[in-house]
Design an enzyme around this catalytic site. Structure first.
Site, PDB file in Angstrom:
ATOM      1  N   ALA A 103       0.811  -1.229   0.000  1.00 39.61           N
ATOM      2  CA  ALA A 103       0.000   0.000   0.000  1.00 39.61           C
ATOM      3  C   ALA A 103       0.842   1.275   0.000  1.00 39.61           C
ATOM      4  O   ALA A 103       0.367   2.318  -0.442  1.00 39.61           O
ATOM      5  CB  ALA A 103      -0.944  -0.006   1.200  1.00 39.61           C
ATOM      6  N   ALA A 104       2.086   1.185   0.481  1.00 40.73           N
ATOM      7  CA  ALA A 104       2.925   2.399   0.503  1.00 40.73           C
ATOM      8  C   ALA A 104       3.801   2.505  -0.735  1.00 40.73           C
ATOM      9  O   ALA A 104       4.630   3.412  -0.840  1.00 40.73           O
ATOM     10  CB  ALA A 104       3.804   2.403   1.761  1.00 40.73           C
TER      11      ALA A 104
ATOM     12  N   GLN B 129       4.528   2.693  -5.050  1.00 47.43           N
ATOM     13  CA  GLN B 129       4.129   3.645  -6.112  1.00 47.43           C
ATOM     14  C   GLN B 129       2.679   3.472  -6.540  1.00 47.43           C
ATOM     15  O   GLN B 129       1.938   4.438  -6.644  1.00 47.43           O
ATOM     16  CB  GLN B 129       4.903   3.345  -7.383  1.00 47.43           C
ATOM     17  CG  GLN B 129       6.293   3.672  -7.571  1.00 47.43           C
ATOM     18  CD  GLN B 129       6.468   3.746  -9.084  1.00 47.43           C
ATOM     19  OE1 GLN B 129       6.359   4.845  -9.634  1.00 47.43           O
ATOM     20  NE2 GLN B 129       6.698   2.634  -9.756  1.00 47.43           N
TER      21      GLN B 129
ATOM     22  N   VAL C  47      -1.824  -7.891  -8.884  1.00 51.01           N
ATOM     23  CA  VAL C  47      -1.099  -6.958  -9.755  1.00 51.01           C
ATOM     24  C   VAL C  47       0.407  -7.253  -9.694  1.00 51.01           C
ATOM     25  O   VAL C  47       1.116  -7.157 -10.689  1.00 51.01           O
ATOM     26  CB  VAL C  47      -1.370  -5.500  -9.324  1.00 51.01           C
ATOM     27  CG1 VAL C  47      -0.502  -4.514 -10.091  1.00 51.01           C
ATOM     28  CG2 VAL C  47      -2.842  -5.159  -9.516  1.00 51.01           C
ATOM     29  N   GLY C  48       0.910  -7.615  -8.506  1.00 54.85           N
ATOM     30  CA  GLY C  48       2.347  -7.859  -8.319  1.00 54.85           C
ATOM     31  C   GLY C  48       2.858  -8.904  -9.297  1.00 54.85           C
ATOM     32  O   GLY C  48       2.239  -9.956  -9.469  1.00 54.85           O
ATOM     33  N   ASN C  49       3.966  -8.604  -9.939  1.00 51.83           N
ATOM     34  CA  ASN C  49       4.486  -9.494 -10.982  1.00 51.83           C
ATOM     35  C   ASN C  49       5.323 -10.643 -10.446  1.00 51.83           C
ATOM     36  O   ASN C  49       5.944 -10.499  -9.404  1.00 51.83           O
ATOM     37  CB  ASN C  49       5.333  -8.669 -11.959  1.00 51.83           C
ATOM     38  CG  ASN C  49       4.439  -7.992 -12.978  1.00 51.83           C
ATOM     39  OD1 ASN C  49       3.472  -8.570 -13.446  1.00 51.83           O
ATOM     40  ND2 ASN C  49       4.774  -6.749 -13.309  1.00 51.83           N
TER      41      ASN C  49
ATOM     42  N   ASP D  28      -2.805  -3.516 -20.091  1.00 56.34           N
ATOM     43  CA  ASP D  28      -2.449  -3.882 -21.470  1.00 56.34           C
ATOM     44  C   ASP D  28      -3.620  -3.619 -22.411  1.00 56.34           C
ATOM     45  O   ASP D  28      -3.435  -3.151 -23.532  1.00 56.34           O
ATOM     46  CB  ASP D  28      -2.033  -5.357 -21.497  1.00 56.34           C
ATOM     47  CG  ASP D  28      -1.023  -5.649 -20.400  1.00 56.34           C
ATOM     48  OD1 ASP D  28       0.021  -4.973 -20.385  1.00 56.34           O
ATOM     49  OD2 ASP D  28      -1.283  -6.503 -19.533  1.00 56.34           O
TER      50      ASP D  28
ATOM     51  N   HIS E 298       0.674 -11.395 -18.529  1.00 53.85           N
ATOM     52  CA  HIS E 298       1.044  -9.981 -18.441  1.00 53.85           C
ATOM     53  C   HIS E 298       2.565  -9.910 -18.555  1.00 53.85           C
ATOM     54  O   HIS E 298       3.290  -9.879 -17.563  1.00 53.85           O
ATOM     55  CB  HIS E 298       0.572  -9.348 -17.134  1.00 53.85           C
ATOM     56  CG  HIS E 298       1.172  -7.985 -16.928  1.00 53.85           C
ATOM     57  ND1 HIS E 298       0.847  -6.915 -17.719  1.00 53.85           N
ATOM     58  CD2 HIS E 298       2.117  -7.540 -16.070  1.00 53.85           C
ATOM     59  CE1 HIS E 298       1.555  -5.865 -17.353  1.00 53.85           C
ATOM     60  NE2 HIS E 298       2.348  -6.215 -16.358  1.00 53.85           N
TER      61      HIS E 298
HETATM   62  P1  NAX Z   1       6.895  -0.519  -5.347  1.00 55.96           P
HETATM   63  O1  NAX Z   1       8.221  -1.171  -5.166  1.00 55.96           O
HETATM   64  O2  NAX Z   1       6.816   0.976  -5.441  1.00 55.96           O
HETATM   65  O3  NAX Z   1       5.925  -0.943  -4.156  1.00 55.96           O
HETATM   66  C1  NAX Z   1       5.792  -2.260  -3.743  1.00 55.96           C
HETATM   67  C2  NAX Z   1       5.441  -2.222  -2.267  1.00 55.96           C
HETATM   68  O4  NAX Z   1       5.136  -3.551  -1.880  1.00 55.96           O
HETATM   69  C3  NAX Z   1       6.587  -1.740  -1.373  1.00 55.96           C
HETATM   70  O5  NAX Z   1       6.103  -0.670  -0.560  1.00 55.96           O
HETATM   71  C4  NAX Z   1       6.954  -2.968  -0.551  1.00 55.96           C
HETATM   72  O6  NAX Z   1       7.371  -2.643   0.764  1.00 55.96           O
HETATM   73  C5  NAX Z   1       5.634  -3.738  -0.567  1.00 55.96           C
HETATM   74  N1  NAX Z   1       5.740  -5.180  -0.329  1.00 55.96           N
HETATM   75  C6  NAX Z   1       6.689  -6.040  -0.762  1.00 55.96           C
HETATM   76  N2  NAX Z   1       6.456  -7.276  -0.311  1.00 55.96           N
HETATM   77  C7  NAX Z   1       5.310  -7.210   0.408  1.00 55.96           C
HETATM   78  C8  NAX Z   1       4.538  -8.153   1.126  1.00 55.96           C
HETATM   79  N3  NAX Z   1       4.918  -9.435   1.204  1.00 55.96           N
HETATM   80  N4  NAX Z   1       3.410  -7.728   1.757  1.00 55.96           N
HETATM   81  C9  NAX Z   1       3.033  -6.438   1.704  1.00 55.96           C
HETATM   82  N5  NAX Z   1       3.730  -5.486   1.057  1.00 55.96           N
HETATM   83  C10 NAX Z   1       4.849  -5.868   0.406  1.00 55.96           C
HETATM   84  O7  NAX Z   1       6.241  -1.225  -6.612  1.00 55.96           O
HETATM   85  P2  NAX Z   1       5.017  -0.735  -7.520  1.00 55.96           P
HETATM   86  O8  NAX Z   1       5.530   0.159  -8.583  1.00 55.96           O
HETATM   87  O9  NAX Z   1       3.938  -0.244  -6.639  1.00 55.96           O
HETATM   88  O10 NAX Z   1       4.623  -2.114  -8.246  1.00 55.96           O
HETATM   89  C11 NAX Z   1       4.079  -3.182  -7.518  1.00 55.96           C
HETATM   90  C12 NAX Z   1       3.998  -4.431  -8.376  1.00 55.96           C
HETATM   91  O11 NAX Z   1       3.154  -4.216  -9.493  1.00 55.96           O
HETATM   92  C13 NAX Z   1       5.346  -4.889  -8.962  1.00 55.96           C
HETATM   93  O12 NAX Z   1       5.455  -6.308  -8.831  1.00 55.96           O
HETATM   94  C14 NAX Z   1       5.214  -4.521 -10.424  1.00 55.96           C
HETATM   95  O13 NAX Z   1       6.038  -5.322 -11.252  1.00 55.96           O
HETATM   96  C15 NAX Z   1       3.739  -4.788 -10.651  1.00 55.96           C
HETATM   97  N6  NAX Z   1       3.112  -4.188 -11.843  1.00 55.96           N
HETATM   98  C16 NAX Z   1       2.148  -4.909 -12.447  1.00 55.96           C
HETATM   99  C17 NAX Z   1       1.425  -4.407 -13.523  1.00 55.96           C
HETATM  100  C18 NAX Z   1       0.333  -5.201 -14.156  1.00 55.96           C
HETATM  101  O14 NAX Z   1      -0.212  -4.724 -15.165  1.00 55.96           O
HETATM  102  N7  NAX Z   1      -0.031  -6.397 -13.682  1.00 55.96           N
HETATM  103  C19 NAX Z   1       1.750  -3.069 -14.098  1.00 55.96           C
HETATM  104  C20 NAX Z   1       2.460  -2.188 -13.145  1.00 55.96           C
HETATM  105  C21 NAX Z   1       3.492  -2.853 -12.272  1.00 55.96           C
HETATM  106  O15 NAX Z   1       4.684  -2.968 -12.987  1.00 55.96           O
END
Ligand code: NAX
Length: 344
Positions: free
Chosen positions: A28-29, A31, A147-149, A177, A205
């Site tokens: 949540a914190a 980008q 969403v996380g990759n 996409d 994705h």
């Molecule tokens: P950020 O690195 O800015 O933020 C990720 C946040 O997740 C960090 O604040 C971190 O502390 C937290 N985190 C890590 N592990 C955690 C856990 N086990 N529990 C709770 N929080 C945790 O990344 P952001 O730019 O926000 O991107 C997040 C994810 O979205 C990445 O994996 C990125 O690759 C993926 N994306 C997916 C897209 C899609 O279309 N499916 C597009 C956008 C993005 O690239």
């Protein structure tokens, strides 16, 4: 105006439900979180009448939790009338408790020199744990969007851990996409964006995804009739959409965040709005040539809020079949990398 039990308002199924919807958000914190939470709290995801409780989950690090406090302070400062509460936690059991929607954004990023297999395994551990906890503590009507990759495979992993929640509850996001593809087609044809319909994303994705232009229409006509440059459709169009994430990193020095948050808003809002047709990564059930066990982008129609059916029967030409085979192979390979984490 009432249709099928829903009064339609600004494209939302206006519910008379005044019970706050509990939305858990991991990462949540980060980008995307920063670009997303304010839109959820303003009503852009669940409509202008549905109160919201945000359950914000971060990694158990002081820096991450401190940043989360700052985000919550800003949410307070917006005085959103719909926002009825904020939970901040590094404990998934607390964060996912009674959640109606769980938005899984937090994931481990790929580090320099890191192999894809290691990334898959490290993220696998996170999504195994989250899948188990959501299954145990989330609401009976729980829905999950990943969403996380690597999003499709992380979603498959989380779903594999669930005994109470069925696989259809677990979706992954390919909407960014779809939105990218829609805009590229509109620009090429020189038409308004809204004239482009039925462009769907098939597969992973990742750059192997296939935006199937064969079913798309522009002002009601087939895209292939409106855009006569078919080499552009088969080449630069697919490449631009597939590699858009990398192009944004190259230009901005950071990955897509606002557009990803916007796409997730679209993904959830359309899954809550009966009749919407859109691209969602779901368990493939073997349709369109995908392995039945992988989560692949597909066209779906929302049936009731939170539920959907895969739209069957779109014709695929040989070119499309080849592209789908490539993205399917990548998904099958990803599944093989994490086989030990999902029990085969
Ligand atoms: P950020 O690195 O800015 O933020 C990720 C946040 O997740 C960090 O604040 C971190 O502390 C937290 N985190 C890590 N592990 C955690 C856990 N086990 N529990 C709770 N929080 C945790 O990344 P952001 O730019 O926000 O991107 C997040 C994810 O979205 C990445 O994996 C990125 O690759 C993926 N994306 C997916 C897209 C899609 O279309 N499916 C597009 C956008 C993005 O690239």
């Amino acid at each position: 105006m009432r249709r099928g039990g829903f009064a339609l308002s600004w494209g939302f199924p206006m519910s008379t439900n005044t019970t706050p919807i509990r939305v858990a958000v991991t990462g949540a914190a980060g980008q995307i979180g920063y670009a997303l939470l304010f839109r959820i709290a303003s009503g852009a995801m669940f409509g202008p009448d549905r109160p919201i409780i945000l359950q914000l989950i971060e990694a158990p690090f002081e820096k991450a939790m401190k940043a989360l406090e700052g985000v919550a302070m800003e949410l307070d400062d917006c005085a959103f009338p719909l926002l009825k509460g904020i939970v901040m936690t590094d404990q998934p059991e607390v964060g996912f408790k009674d959640a109606n929607w769980s938005l899984l954004i937090g994931a481990k990023p790929r580090g320099p020199g890191m192999e894809r297999a290691d990334l898959l395994k490290d993220n696998g551990k996170i999504f195994v744990g989250q899948g188990q906890i959501i299954d145990r503590v989330a609401a009976d009507d729980a829905r999950i969007a990943v969403v996380g990759n690597p999003a499709n495979t992380n979603c498959m992993i989380a779903a594999s851990q669930a005994k109470r929640l069925t696989p259809d509850r677990f979706t992954a996001m390919v909407r960014l996409d779809q939105n990218r593809a829609q805009t590229q087609l509109a620009k090429k044809a020189g038409v308004d964006l809204t004239a482009v319909k039925d462009i769907f994303i098939y597969g992973n994705h990742s750059p192997t995804m296939f935006p199937a232009f064969g079913s798309a229409t522009i002002e009601g006509k087939k895209v292939t009739d409106v855009i006569s440059d078919h080499e552009w459709l088969k080449g630069p169009f697919l490449e631009t959409v597939g590699k858009r994430g990398a192009a944004i990193i190259a230009a901005r020095g950071a990955s897509s965040a606002a557009s990803a948050a916007n796409a997730l808003t679209d993904h959830v809002r359309d899954l809550m709005t009966p009749g919407k047709i859109h691209s969602v990564a779901v368990k493939s059930e073997g349709l369109y040539g995908f392995d039945p066990k992988v989560w692949a982008g597909m066209p779906v129609r929302t049936t009731t809020p939170g539920s959907y059916e895969i739209i069957k029967g779109y014709e695929m030409c040989e070119f499309a079949k080849e592209k789908i085979a490539i993205t399917n192979k990548e998904l099958v390979d990803e599944r093989a990398f994490v086989a030990d984490q999902i029990g085969g």
